[in-house]
Design a protein around this motif. Structure first.
Motif, PDB file in Angstrom:
ATOM      1  N   PHE A   1     -68.906 -11.932  37.261  1.00 43.16           N
ATOM      2  CA  PHE A   1     -69.807 -11.092  38.055  1.00 43.16           C
ATOM      3  C   PHE A   1     -69.076 -10.422  39.223  1.00 43.16           C
ATOM      4  CE2 PHE A   1     -72.412 -14.499  36.227  1.00 43.16           C
ATOM      5  CZ  PHE A   1     -73.435 -13.776  35.632  1.00 43.16           C
ATOM      6  N   ASN A   2     -67.824 -10.799  39.456  1.00 41.78           N
ATOM      7  CA  ASN A   2     -67.058 -10.325  40.612  1.00 41.78           C
ATOM      8  C   ASN A   2     -66.348  -9.026  40.264  1.00 41.78           C
ATOM      9  OD1 ASN A   2     -65.605 -10.060  42.974  1.00 41.78           O
ATOM     10  ND2 ASN A   2     -64.540 -12.014  42.804  1.00 41.78           N
ATOM     11  N   LYS A   3     -67.131  -7.959  40.135  1.00 42.84           N
ATOM     12  CA  LYS A   3     -66.611  -6.669  39.676  1.00 42.84           C
ATOM     13  C   LYS A   3     -65.613  -6.049  40.651  1.00 42.84           C
ATOM     14  CE  LYS A   3     -69.420  -6.694  36.123  1.00 42.84           C
ATOM     15  NZ  LYS A   3     -69.009  -7.523  35.033  1.00 42.84           N
ATOM     16  N   LYS A   4     -65.721  -6.384  41.929  1.00 42.74           N
ATOM     17  CA  LYS A   4     -64.842  -5.808  42.939  1.00 42.74           C
ATOM     18  C   LYS A   4     -63.587  -6.641  43.177  1.00 42.74           C
ATOM     19  CE  LYS A   4     -68.324  -3.242  45.489  1.00 42.74           C
ATOM     20  NZ  LYS A   4     -67.723  -1.932  45.402  1.00 42.74           N
ATOM     21  N   GLY A   5     -63.481  -7.795  42.503  1.00 44.62           N
ATOM     22  CA  GLY A   5     -62.309  -8.641  42.670  1.00 44.62           C
ATOM     23  C   GLY A   5     -62.182  -9.228  44.064  1.00 44.62           C
ATOM     24  N   VAL A   6     -63.310  -9.538  44.673  1.00 50.82           N
ATOM     25  CA  VAL A   6     -63.332 -10.097  46.026  1.00 50.82           C
ATOM     26  C   VAL A   6     -62.707 -11.486  46.009  1.00 50.82           C
ATOM     27  CG1 VAL A   6     -64.861 -10.887  47.885  1.00 50.82           C
ATOM     28  CG2 VAL A   6     -65.403  -8.789  46.630  1.00 50.82           C
ATOM     29  N   ALA A   7     -61.825 -11.751  46.971  1.00 49.90           N
ATOM     30  CA  ALA A   7     -61.244 -13.087  47.114  1.00 49.90           C
ATOM     31  C   ALA A   7     -62.339 -14.030  47.608  1.00 49.90           C
ATOM     32  CB  ALA A   7     -60.089 -13.051  48.101  1.00 49.90           C
ATOM     33  N   LEU A   8     -62.543 -15.121  46.897  1.00 50.03           N
ATOM     34  CA  LEU A   8     -63.657 -16.023  47.203  1.00 50.03           C
ATOM     35  C   LEU A   8     -63.259 -17.120  48.177  1.00 50.03           C
ATOM     36  CD1 LEU A   8     -65.127 -16.439  43.629  1.00 50.03           C
ATOM     37  CD2 LEU A   8     -65.905 -14.908  45.425  1.00 50.03           C
ATOM     38  N   THR A   9     -64.103 -17.292  49.187  1.00 48.13           N
ATOM     39  CA  THR A   9     -63.976 -18.406  50.122  1.00 48.13           C
ATOM     40  C   THR A   9     -65.367 -19.015  50.268  1.00 48.13           C
ATOM     41  OG1 THR A   9     -64.535 -17.163  52.125  1.00 48.13           O
ATOM     42  CG2 THR A   9     -62.213 -17.131  51.421  1.00 48.13           C
ATOM     43  N   GLU A  10     -65.460 -20.088  51.027  1.00 45.03           N
ATOM     44  CA  GLU A  10     -66.776 -20.693  51.270  1.00 45.03           C
ATOM     45  C   GLU A  10     -67.689 -19.738  52.029  1.00 45.03           C
ATOM     46  OE1 GLU A  10     -67.722 -24.472  51.596  1.00 45.03           O
ATOM     47  OE2 GLU A  10     -66.158 -25.127  50.236  1.00 45.03           O
TER      48      GLU A  10
END
Length: 81
Positions: free
Chosen positions: A18-27
Motif C-alpha cells: 500500500f506504500n505507493k510513495k515509498g515512504v520510510a516507515l517509523t513508529e
C-alpha cells in the motif's frame, strides 16, 4: 506474544503493498499524512492486518490509530486480550 519489534516488522510487511510513495516507515509514520491513504486504502489495509494477526479492529479503534506505532500497540493489545 510476539515482541514489539516482530509485530512492527509484520506491520511493515503489510504496509509495503500500500506504500505507493515509498515512504520510510517509523513508529511515527502517519497513515493519513505521511502515506496519504484514502478511506478505501485504509479499509483494505485493516482487512490485511486483521487477517495477518487474526484480530478484529473495531471502527472506534481505527479512528484512534493515526501512526504505525499506535497500530503496533493496538495489535499487541488485541493479541494479548
Amino acid at each position: 506474544m510476539a515482541d514489539r519489534q516482530q509485530v512492527f516488522t509484520q506491520v511493515q510487511a503489510q504496509i509495503a503493498p500500500f506504500n505507493k510513495k515509498g515512504v520510510a516507515l517509523t513508529e511515527a509514520t502517519t497513515f493519513a499524512g505521511d502515506l496519504e491513504w484514502d478511506s478505501l486504502t485504509v479499509m483494505d489495509f485493516v482487512a490485511a492486518i486483521e487477517d495477518e494477526f487474526d484480530i478484529i479492529i473495531t471502527m472506534n479503534m481505527q479512528a484512534e490509530i493515526e501512526t504505525v506505532g499506535q497500530l503496533v500497540d493496538a495489535v499487541i493489545k488485541l493479541k494479548s486480550a
